[in-house]
Design a protein around this motif. Structure first.
Motif, PDB file in Angstrom:
ATOM      1  N   ASP A 140     -11.094 -14.799 -16.681  1.00 54.74           N
ATOM      2  CA  ASP A 140     -10.873 -13.535 -15.957  1.00 54.74           C
ATOM      3  C   ASP A 140      -9.470 -13.430 -15.374  1.00 54.74           C
ATOM      4  O   ASP A 140      -9.113 -12.410 -14.776  1.00 54.74           O
ATOM      5  N   LYS A 141      -8.650 -14.475 -15.540  1.00 57.48           N
ATOM      6  CA  LYS A 141      -7.284 -14.468 -15.013  1.00 57.48           C
ATOM      7  C   LYS A 141      -6.240 -14.325 -16.120  1.00 57.48           C
ATOM      8  O   LYS A 141      -5.037 -14.492 -15.877  1.00 57.48           O
ATOM      9  N   ALA A 142      -6.667 -14.027 -17.337  1.00 51.88           N
ATOM     10  CA  ALA A 142      -5.756 -14.008 -18.484  1.00 51.88           C
ATOM     11  C   ALA A 142      -4.565 -13.087 -18.271  1.00 51.88           C
ATOM     12  O   ALA A 142      -3.434 -13.403 -18.681  1.00 51.88           O
ATOM     13  N   ASN A 143      -4.762 -11.949 -17.637  1.00 52.15           N
ATOM     14  CA  ASN A 143      -3.680 -10.975 -17.470  1.00 52.15           C
ATOM     15  C   ASN A 143      -3.029 -11.035 -16.089  1.00 52.15           C
ATOM     16  O   ASN A 143      -2.160 -10.219 -15.777  1.00 52.15           O
ATOM     17  N   ALA A 144      -3.487 -11.983 -15.273  1.00 52.42           N
ATOM     18  CA  ALA A 144      -2.870 -12.157 -13.949  1.00 52.42           C
ATOM     19  C   ALA A 144      -1.546 -12.908 -14.085  1.00 52.42           C
ATOM     20  O   ALA A 144      -1.242 -13.516 -15.122  1.00 52.42           O
ATOM     21  N   TYR A 145      -0.743 -12.880 -12.998  1.00 55.06           N
ATOM     22  CA  TYR A 145       0.534 -13.597 -12.978  1.00 55.06           C
ATOM     23  C   TYR A 145       0.423 -14.790 -12.029  1.00 55.06           C
ATOM     24  O   TYR A 145      -0.417 -14.794 -11.108  1.00 55.06           O
ATOM     25  N   PRO A 146       1.245 -15.814 -12.250  1.00 59.12           N
ATOM     26  CA  PRO A 146       1.136 -17.032 -11.425  1.00 59.12           C
ATOM     27  C   PRO A 146       1.141 -16.786  -9.927  1.00 59.12           C
ATOM     28  O   PRO A 146       0.471 -17.500  -9.176  1.00 59.12           O
ATOM     29  N   CYS A 147       1.887 -15.779  -9.479  1.00 62.26           N
ATOM     30  CA  CYS A 147       1.969 -15.520  -8.040  1.00 62.26           C
ATOM     31  C   CYS A 147       0.628 -15.098  -7.443  1.00 62.26           C
ATOM     32  O   CYS A 147       0.438 -15.141  -6.224  1.00 62.26           O
ATOM     33  N   ASN A 148      -0.322 -14.671  -8.317  1.00 66.94           N
ATOM     34  CA  ASN A 148      -1.628 -14.226  -7.832  1.00 66.94           C
ATOM     35  C   ASN A 148      -2.701 -15.312  -7.944  1.00 66.94           C
ATOM     36  O   ASN A 148      -3.877 -15.047  -7.713  1.00 66.94           O
ATOM     37  N   LEU A 149      -2.290 -16.540  -8.284  1.00 64.08           N
ATOM     38  CA  LEU A 149      -3.233 -17.639  -8.472  1.00 64.08           C
ATOM     39  C   LEU A 149      -3.145 -18.642  -7.334  1.00 64.08           C
ATOM     40  O   LEU A 149      -2.093 -18.808  -6.707  1.00 64.08           O
ATOM     41  N   SER A 150      -4.248 -19.345  -7.119  1.00 65.39           N
ATOM     42  CA  SER A 150      -4.227 -20.472  -6.178  1.00 65.39           C
ATOM     43  C   SER A 150      -3.536 -21.656  -6.853  1.00 65.39           C
ATOM     44  O   SER A 150      -3.329 -21.663  -8.076  1.00 65.39           O
ATOM     45  N   GLY A 151      -3.227 -22.687  -6.057  1.00 72.85           N
ATOM     46  CA  GLY A 151      -2.587 -23.870  -6.622  1.00 72.85           C
ATOM     47  C   GLY A 151      -3.444 -24.537  -7.684  1.00 72.85           C
ATOM     48  O   GLY A 151      -2.951 -24.949  -8.738  1.00 72.85           O
ATOM     49  N   GLY A 152      -4.756 -24.614  -7.421  1.00 75.12           N
ATOM     50  CA  GLY A 152      -5.660 -25.227  -8.391  1.00 75.12           C
ATOM     51  C   GLY A 152      -5.723 -24.445  -9.686  1.00 75.12           C
ATOM     52  O   GLY A 152      -5.770 -25.022 -10.786  1.00 75.12           O
ATOM     53  N   GLN A 153      -5.727 -23.105  -9.582  1.00 79.95           N
ATOM     54  CA  GLN A 153      -5.748 -22.266 -10.780  1.00 79.95           C
ATOM     55  C   GLN A 153      -4.444 -22.421 -11.573  1.00 79.95           C
ATOM     56  O   GLN A 153      -4.461 -22.511 -12.800  1.00 79.95           O
ATOM     57  N   LYS A 154      -3.315 -22.482 -10.868  1.00 75.48           N
ATOM     58  CA  LYS A 154      -2.029 -22.688 -11.553  1.00 75.48           C
ATOM     59  C   LYS A 154      -2.025 -23.995 -12.340  1.00 75.48           C
ATOM     60  O   LYS A 154      -1.550 -24.049 -13.480  1.00 75.48           O
ATOM     61  N   GLN A 155      -2.579 -25.056 -11.734  1.00 79.19           N
ATOM     62  CA  GLN A 155      -2.555 -26.338 -12.421  1.00 79.19           C
ATOM     63  C   GLN A 155      -3.474 -26.322 -13.634  1.00 79.19           C
ATOM     64  O   GLN A 155      -3.164 -26.926 -14.663  1.00 79.19           O
TER      65      GLN A 155
END
Length: 728
Positions: A140-155
């Protein structure tokens, strides 16, 4: 099946060798976890494997493809672009700070390499990305940008990006260190899943419990070398090595294993270690050399060798040339008999009367909670073994044993060398195998004095104690370029400077002018609302320096402290003092300073520090800056001493001869080295016209600290080399 081989890897940054002859293998489907304190070389190994850093020697082999094709003049020649591309595509990297492209969406981050490196069809690339994101629980985060993610999601996106190219080996560098504690679990769960899939992984981490669960094999590193390796239940739960035990104590309950006493009958070179053991049993702190002097004189008399001694306890022993020796010219060997005496807080060792017991720790000789005294006891032992040798055909040997090298240099200053026949001196005070000293630093030592003045502390200020301990310390000449050692005096004062509104009450730390400090304590007053800021700065320092202790403790209030003016003098001077390695040349430190110690008496505060320089122009420019700083904070300077350096000379015949023999034995050249350490050759050159002087020795680590240790394999090689040099 073997998918990775790391062979005799070495890597340095300027004059700091961060990886020291490291070798290991990784099998397909294996998860290898690398543990160790910050600065131990873990991350650098990963960067070398990923070809993000160029190696200095050794090789890395991935799926039978070699990263380095050959060596020319000891310099690595990397393989072709095609081979390196093949290697690079075999290895994926997950970074601790994610390294996502901020301008690309999550899906675009994952497809980037597929489209631009593998040239994959866009539709196929996007489908692979979506499959991986679903696996990571991020569809569900495919079209999101890194700035909108938590640290765990970024990793987890970073892991998906790594998996997209289907690498043979996945490298992870502290994959959870940048995450908030509540986010760590989701990333570790993902990595465990990959381990269960038998993905080949190399993971650098501080998560000890996780390492125990996920690893097939664990490597523990310290100061650029592999100290211990094995199954997690062996290394983590039952470590054999003392340094591994010390590191793991703060994380898990480990079984204590006593150091094994060194059994000389089982080690080589027996003849050298025998004398080192005897020397180590004699208390010989710098300034207390009468006992070792008596030992040397008795040694000579028993063997009917000529011996000279002076009132400073310097000793010269002569041994005539052995009949049949082809080398006609006499040679002088030199070592100093004194040592630096440092110990851990819980050690009860008395350096005035207790012998130092030698222990074996893996491939090292060490002591138990004290300095070992290999600097320069191992040099003394090698000379004694030469003098005692009855089999080899040596020329005339003139053995010089000097005193107080670690403090006043009075031995080198006052010794009478007028009767010496040799024009060549080989000092055995070097601590790096394969290197030959051709120049050493001039050293200035002094202290600043601040007169105490007290005042009542304003209301609403509370008293705290800031305590630093367990820093690595080390030799202020040999280790000064290692920024990961840290200087607790500078670090503590930096925190007070950032608080600004403080009053110091009591301050002390460090031990002696030629030792990088290991501890520091300052008691001070501040407003309570600064405590959160202080704790944040402490955590930042801990994260950088790793296995150290830093804590702030509330103290019972006492309203009297140093005046605002005195507090400003202390903080202002120490925080602005240029510390550590300041100038480099060809990778060598050529100007450095050491904020060594701070202590009080009833009336004054004293700050001890030193400057070492191979370049006198740079030194004089620095002294001008220092003078301005001293005037600004109105300090009184008390000069202690100036120690003369050895001017660089790379063309003398002794260096040429030593290098020729080394090439013949090891098929490579000696590395010519300038050091920030002070050796006695500068004083000897004033006494002997046209003197040729060099300094060599086996690998010793962390000298001037309780972690000091001597490499046994290095001693074996250096001993064989020394005998060949003398016979020639």
């Amino acid at each position: 099946m073997k998918v990775l081989e790391v062979k005799n890897l070495r890597k340095r940054y300027q004059d700091i060798e961060v990886i020291k002859d490291v070798s290991f293998e990784v099998n397909e489907g294996e998860t290898l976890v690398i543990l160790g304190a910050s600065g131990s070389g873990k991350s650098t190994i990963l960067r070398c494997i990923n070809n993000l850093e160029k190696i200095d020697s050794g090789n890395i082999i991935v799926n039978n493809e070699t990263m380095v094709k050959e060596y020319k003049k000891d310099k690595p020649i990397y393989n072709t672009k095609e081979v390196l591309k093949k290697i690079n595509l075999s290895i994926g990297m997950v970074f601790q700070d994610f390294n996502l492209f901020p301008h690309l969406s999550v899906k675009e981050n994952v497809t980037h390499s597929l489209l631009h490196v593998l040239k994959m069809d866009k539709k196929e690339a996007e489908q692979r990305a979506l499959d991986l994101l679903q696996k990571m629980g991020l569809e569900d985060k495919a079209n999101a940008y890194p700035c909108n993610l938590s640290g765990g999601q970024k990793q987890r996106v970073s892991i998906a990006r790594c998996l997209a190219i289907n690498p043979k080996i996945i490298c992870m560098d502290e994959p959870t260190s940048a995450l908030d504690p509540e986010l760590v679990g989701e990333v570790l769960k993902t990595i465990k899943q990959l381990a269960e899939e038998k993905r080949t992984m190399i993971i650098v981490t501080h998560e000890i419990k996780f390492a125990e669960e996920v690893a097939d094999r664990v490597i523990f590193m310290d100061d650029g070398v592999i100290v211990e390796q094995g199954k997690p239940e062996e290394v983590i739960k039952n470590p054999k090595n003392k340094r591994t035990q010390e590191f793991l104590k703060r994380y898990v309950e480990v079984k204590e294993v006593n150091l094994e006493k060194l059994d000389i009958s089982k080690e080589e070179p027996k003849e050298v270690l025998k004398f080192f053991k005897e020397v180590s049993e004699i208390p010989r702190e710098s300034g207390n050399e009468e006992g070792i002097k008596n030992y040397l004189v008795n040694f000579a008399k028993k063997r009917k060798l000529k011996v000279y001694e002076d009132t400073n306890y310097n000793v010269i022993i002569e041994k005539e040339a052995v009949e049949g020796c082809e080398a006609k010219e006499p040679i002088a060997l030199q070592a100093h008999t004194d040592m630096i005496c440092e110990k851990t807080e819980n050690s009860t060792h008395n350096f005035e009367k207790d012998p130092i017991i030698l222990y074996k720790d893996g491939k090292y000789v060490t002591a138990d909670g004290t300095t070992l005294g290999a600097d320069n006891g191992i040099g003394v032992a090698q000379i004694l073994a030469i003098l005692d040798n009855k089999e080899m055909k040596f020329p005339k040997i003139e053995a010089i044993f000097t005193v107080q090298e670690e403090t006043t240099m009075i031995g080198a200053k006052e010794i009478d060398l007028s009767k010496l026949e040799s024009k060549k001196i080989i000092s055995l005070d070097g601590g790096r195998e394969g290197k030959i000293l051709v120049g050493s630093a001039n050293c200035l030592e002094w202290r600043a004095k601040i007169q105490k003045e007290y005042q009542e502390v304003p209301k609403k200020y509370e008293q705290y104690e800031l305590v630093y301990s367990n820093f690595k310390g080390g030799h202020s000449g040999g280790n000064i370029g290692d920024t990961r050692r840290g200087n607790p005096i500078k670090l503590g004062i930096e925190i007070l400077k950032n608080i600004k509104d403080v009053y110091i009450k009591e301050i002390y730390g460090g031990s002696r002018v030629n030792v990088i400090p290991r501890d520091f304590t300052v008691t001070f007053f501040m407003k309570k609302d600064n405590l959160k800021k202080v704790n944040k700065m402490i955590e930042e320092q801990k994260n950088f320096y790793g296995d150290v202790n830093i804590e702030i403790l509330p103290k019972k209030e006492n309203t009297k402290a140093f005046s605002r003016e005195v507090t400003t003098q202390i903080i202002g001077f120490i925080s602005n003092y240029e510390n550590g390695a300041i100038e480099y040349e060809n990778g060598n430190v050529i100007l450095s300073c050491n904020m060594a110690a701070i202590r009080e008496d009833e009336a004054n505060i004293y700050i001890e520090y030193s400057t070492r320089a191979n370049n006198m122009k740079l030194r004089n420019e620095y002294l001008e800056r220092l003078e301005k700083l001293v005037k600004k904070y109105e300090l009184k300077i008390i000069w202690s001493q100036e120690l003369k350096g050895v001017e660089q000379d790379i063309h003398n015949s002794l260096i040429t001869k030593c290098n020729h023999i080394y090439q013949k034995m090891y098929q490579k050249e000696l590395e010519k080295m300038m050091t920030q350490g002070v050796v006695e050759g500068g004083f000897f050159s004033d006494k002997i016209k046209d003197l040729e002087y060099v300094c060599i020795g086996p690998n010793t680590e962390d000298v001037h600290s309780p972690n000091e240790r001597l490499s046994i394999p290095s001693l074996q090689r250096t001993w064989e080399y020394l005998k060949n040099v003398i016979e020639s």
